[in-house]
Design an enzyme around this catalytic site. Structure first.
Site, PDB file in Angstrom:
ATOM      1  N   ASP A 203      40.206  36.637  51.746  1.00  0.00           N
ATOM      2  CA  ASP A 203      39.038  37.194  51.081  1.00  0.00           C
ATOM      3  C   ASP A 203      38.997  38.707  51.223  1.00  0.00           C
ATOM      4  O   ASP A 203      39.055  39.244  52.327  1.00  0.00           O
ATOM      5  CB  ASP A 203      37.776  36.567  51.689  1.00  0.00           C
ATOM      6  CG  ASP A 203      36.505  37.062  51.025  1.00  0.00           C
ATOM      7  OD1 ASP A 203      36.557  37.373  49.821  1.00  0.00           O
ATOM      8  OD2 ASP A 203      35.466  37.114  51.703  1.00  0.00           O
TER       9      ASP A 203
ATOM     10  N   CYS B 132      41.982  34.842  39.086  1.00  0.00           N
ATOM     11  CA  CYS B 132      41.422  34.850  40.437  1.00  0.00           C
ATOM     12  C   CYS B 132      39.933  34.596  40.244  1.00  0.00           C
ATOM     13  O   CYS B 132      39.548  33.561  39.728  1.00  0.00           O
ATOM     14  CB  CYS B 132      41.732  36.155  41.166  1.00  0.00           C
ATOM     15  SG  CYS B 132      41.474  37.656  40.203  1.00  0.00           S
ATOM     16  N   SER B 133      39.086  35.530  40.609  1.00  0.00           N
ATOM     17  CA  SER B 133      37.660  35.407  40.332  1.00  0.00           C
ATOM     18  C   SER B 133      37.293  36.254  39.115  1.00  0.00           C
ATOM     19  O   SER B 133      36.837  35.734  38.106  1.00  0.00           O
ATOM     20  CB  SER B 133      36.839  35.834  41.547  1.00  0.00           C
ATOM     21  OG  SER B 133      35.464  35.706  41.288  1.00  0.00           O
TER      22      SER B 133
ATOM     23  N   VAL C  35      41.259  40.308  37.418  1.00  0.00           N
ATOM     24  CA  VAL C  35      41.832  41.646  37.280  1.00  0.00           C
ATOM     25  C   VAL C  35      42.606  42.103  38.524  1.00  0.00           C
ATOM     26  O   VAL C  35      43.682  42.689  38.415  1.00  0.00           O
ATOM     27  CB  VAL C  35      40.750  42.696  36.924  1.00  0.00           C
ATOM     28  CG1 VAL C  35      40.171  42.431  35.549  1.00  0.00           C
ATOM     29  CG2 VAL C  35      39.648  42.753  37.963  1.00  0.00           C
ATOM     30  N   GLY C  36      42.068  41.870  39.727  1.00  0.00           N
ATOM     31  CA  GLY C  36      42.677  42.402  40.949  1.00  0.00           C
ATOM     32  C   GLY C  36      43.900  41.630  41.385  1.00  0.00           C
ATOM     33  O   GLY C  36      45.043  42.068  41.202  1.00  0.00           O
ATOM     34  N   ARG C  37      43.698  40.478  41.978  1.00  0.00           N
ATOM     35  CA  ARG C  37      44.824  39.645  42.387  1.00  0.00           C
ATOM     36  C   ARG C  37      45.635  39.202  41.166  1.00  0.00           C
ATOM     37  O   ARG C  37      46.867  39.110  41.222  1.00  0.00           O
ATOM     38  CB  ARG C  37      44.321  38.411  43.131  1.00  0.00           C
ATOM     39  CG  ARG C  37      43.361  38.697  44.262  1.00  0.00           C
ATOM     40  CD  ARG C  37      42.940  37.411  44.937  1.00  0.00           C
ATOM     41  NE  ARG C  37      41.640  37.541  45.577  1.00  0.00           N
ATOM     42  CZ  ARG C  37      41.098  36.629  46.364  1.00  0.00           C
ATOM     43  NH1 ARG C  37      41.750  35.506  46.596  1.00  0.00           N
ATOM     44  NH2 ARG C  37      39.921  36.811  46.912  1.00  0.00           N
TER      45      ARG C  37
END
Length: 487
Positions: A239, A271-272, A275-277
């Site tokens: 997280d 991911c959520s 964009v990031g992971r």
């Protein structure tokens, strides 16, 4: 300055949000929404785009570059890549579509959004992402939640219409106290109807760092068509952080790419916020393919290209740094999968060319970079002289067991040992320092509290006695603990 609906002027530079993990993926009323769009010669260009990448980095030079580049230079390069919303995203802002968005500032652009036919709207918060020499190779999307998608029918319609055969999920359902994604698939051996799509989970296999599920899904009652779908969920991304190592994500990627496919549809990655992971995983896949094909890669250029398709792909400096480290491993070490039938021939070839020795020497250069917190923990543990052998490797705190059995108040929970995963089971092994005379009690406490069923010793000299003779017992912890030959 061009103004599109719902764009905001960027705040002064000193107020620009710092890209760190604790302010990622926050709910819509908490996230700043920037813009970096400019006008020149009657058209639009991306701010700083011409400054980002002036040359490709040779794969041969990649390890030395990543090892020597300072974090300040990497941060400067990362900050030059346009961040925020840069193109029109009007469809996402229509009144009947707003409830299908989760995070403020994370909206698909109108020209790269995925259109889903057949529902009450054709909108879903998902974007096409180009791959290496392939348009629309991926779909980056929000992690599906019931709040945005109701019965998930819109998501499964997208899967069907885009002929998707692989879904890559790089998040857990819940992390900390936050729900990152809802369970949009049925349990193993169960079936469920999502809109007009029936989904059956045919199997679920657990591995140390990921879960592999296979679904069959179908549409229509008459002339029913059925397809297969692989769902791979990476579970080792902590997280608001980055994985502890790069090998797990590389092995995960290999598993994804080795799966058989029938159609030429895109791979869904989420991911959520998507964009990031998601961007980090896609960037690793794109750049590894580029490096293997051309012998050189353009890391900032790849991130720029992804952000032209969806905002904020590769969201933090830590993710950008992690991407560099993962590419060193995937492109300069032999990470290819070897079928068991060919393993003997592979070993013969490697031995004859002394490739094993060369690979081992390369691995020595690719040490994982520890966080500041872990470096401090290592130095703290190094000071526990009586608990470490001379010249021993010292673990930090992130991956070592904590002693708690028979521990007196004020005593350290430290023991020189670490958890090691097997291929399928997390923390399957404990690799421990051979006990010293002063650490035998700690060693036995570790064995008991961790329910160890087997001890494999590689040493016969210079060890503390921790195994009693026949019909004897050892005295430890100010009480008698009988350790019999059956241990």
């Amino acid at each position: 300055m061009i103004k599109y609906p719902h764009y905001q002027s960027p705040p002064p530079k000193e107020n620009t949000p710092i890209l760190i993990e604790h302010n990622l993926e926050m709910d819509a009323d908490k996230t700043w929404e920037p813009t970096v769009m400019s006008e020149t010669n009657g058209g639009v260009y991306y701010n700083n785009a011409r400054e980002i990448s002036k040359f490709k980095l040779s794969v041969v030079d990649l390890p030395e570059y990543v090892q020597s580049v300072c974090i300040e230079d990497l941060e400067e390069e990362f900050q030059k890549i346009p961040y925020g919303l840069m193109k029109p995203y009007e469809v996402s802002q229509m009144k009947h579509n707003m409830n299908r968005n989760r995070y403020k500032g994370i909206y698909p652009y109108d020209d790269t959004r995925v259109v889903v036919r057949g529902g009450d709207t054709d909108y879903i918060n998902a974007s096409y992402i180009d791959g290496f020499r392939k348009r629309n190779a991926y779909i980056a999307t929000l992690g599906p939640t019931a709040k945005q998608l109701g019965d998930f029918g819109q998501f499964w319609r997208m899967v069907w219409q885009q002929k998707v055969e692989r879904i890559v999920m790089v998040t857990n359902l819940v992390e900390g106290q936050e729900t990152k994604c809802d369970k949009y698939w049925p349990d193993q051996y169960q079936s469920k109807l999502y809109g007009d799509t029936e989904v059956v989970c045919t199997f679920e296999k657990l591995y140390a760092d990921f879960i592999w599920r296979q679904f069959t899904f179908s549409k229509g009652k008459q002339n029913k068509e059925e397809r297969n779908l692989h769902h791979l969920q990476f579970t080792a991304w902590p997280d608001k952080d980055i994985p502890d190592n790069v090998t797990s994500i590389i092995e995960f990627r290999q598993k994804v790419n080795a799966l058989p496919t029938t159609f030429d549809g895109p791979v869904i990655v989420h991911c959520s916020a998507g964009v990031g992971r998601t961007g980090t995983y896609i960037g690793l896949d794109v750049l590894t393919k580029e490096g293997e094909a051309e012998g050189a890669i353009d890391i900032p250029g790849c991130v720029l290209n992804m952000r032209q398709n969806r905002p904020n792909m590769v969201q933090t400096l830590n993710q950008y740094k992690y991407l560099h480290q993962a590419l060193v491993h995937s492109l300069t070490l032999d990470c290819s999968l070897i079928k068991i039938d060919y393993f003997h021939d592979f070993m013969h070839m490697m031995s004859s060319k002394q490739e094993i020795q060369k690979q081992f020497e390369k691995m020595q250069l690719h040490q994982e970079q520890k966080s500041d917190k872990e470096l401090q923990a290592t130095e703290k543990n190094r000071l526990l002289i009586k608990k470490n052998r001379k010249h021993a490797d010292i673990p930090g705190d992130a991956n070592r067991p904590r002693l708690y059995l028979f521990l007196n108040l004020g005593e350290s929970d430290y023991i020189n040992a670490i958890y090691i995963n097997s291929f399928k089971t997390k923390n399957r092994f404990l690799v421990a320092q051979t006990p010293l005379p002063d650490t035998v009690s700690d060693f036995i406490a570790l064995v008991i509290q961790e329910n160890c069923s087997c001890i494999v010793s590689m040493e016969t000299q210079g060890i503390g006695l921790y195994v009693p003779g026949d019909n004897q017992s050892l005295m430890n912890f100010q009480q008698e603990i009988k350790v019999r030959d059956s241990l």
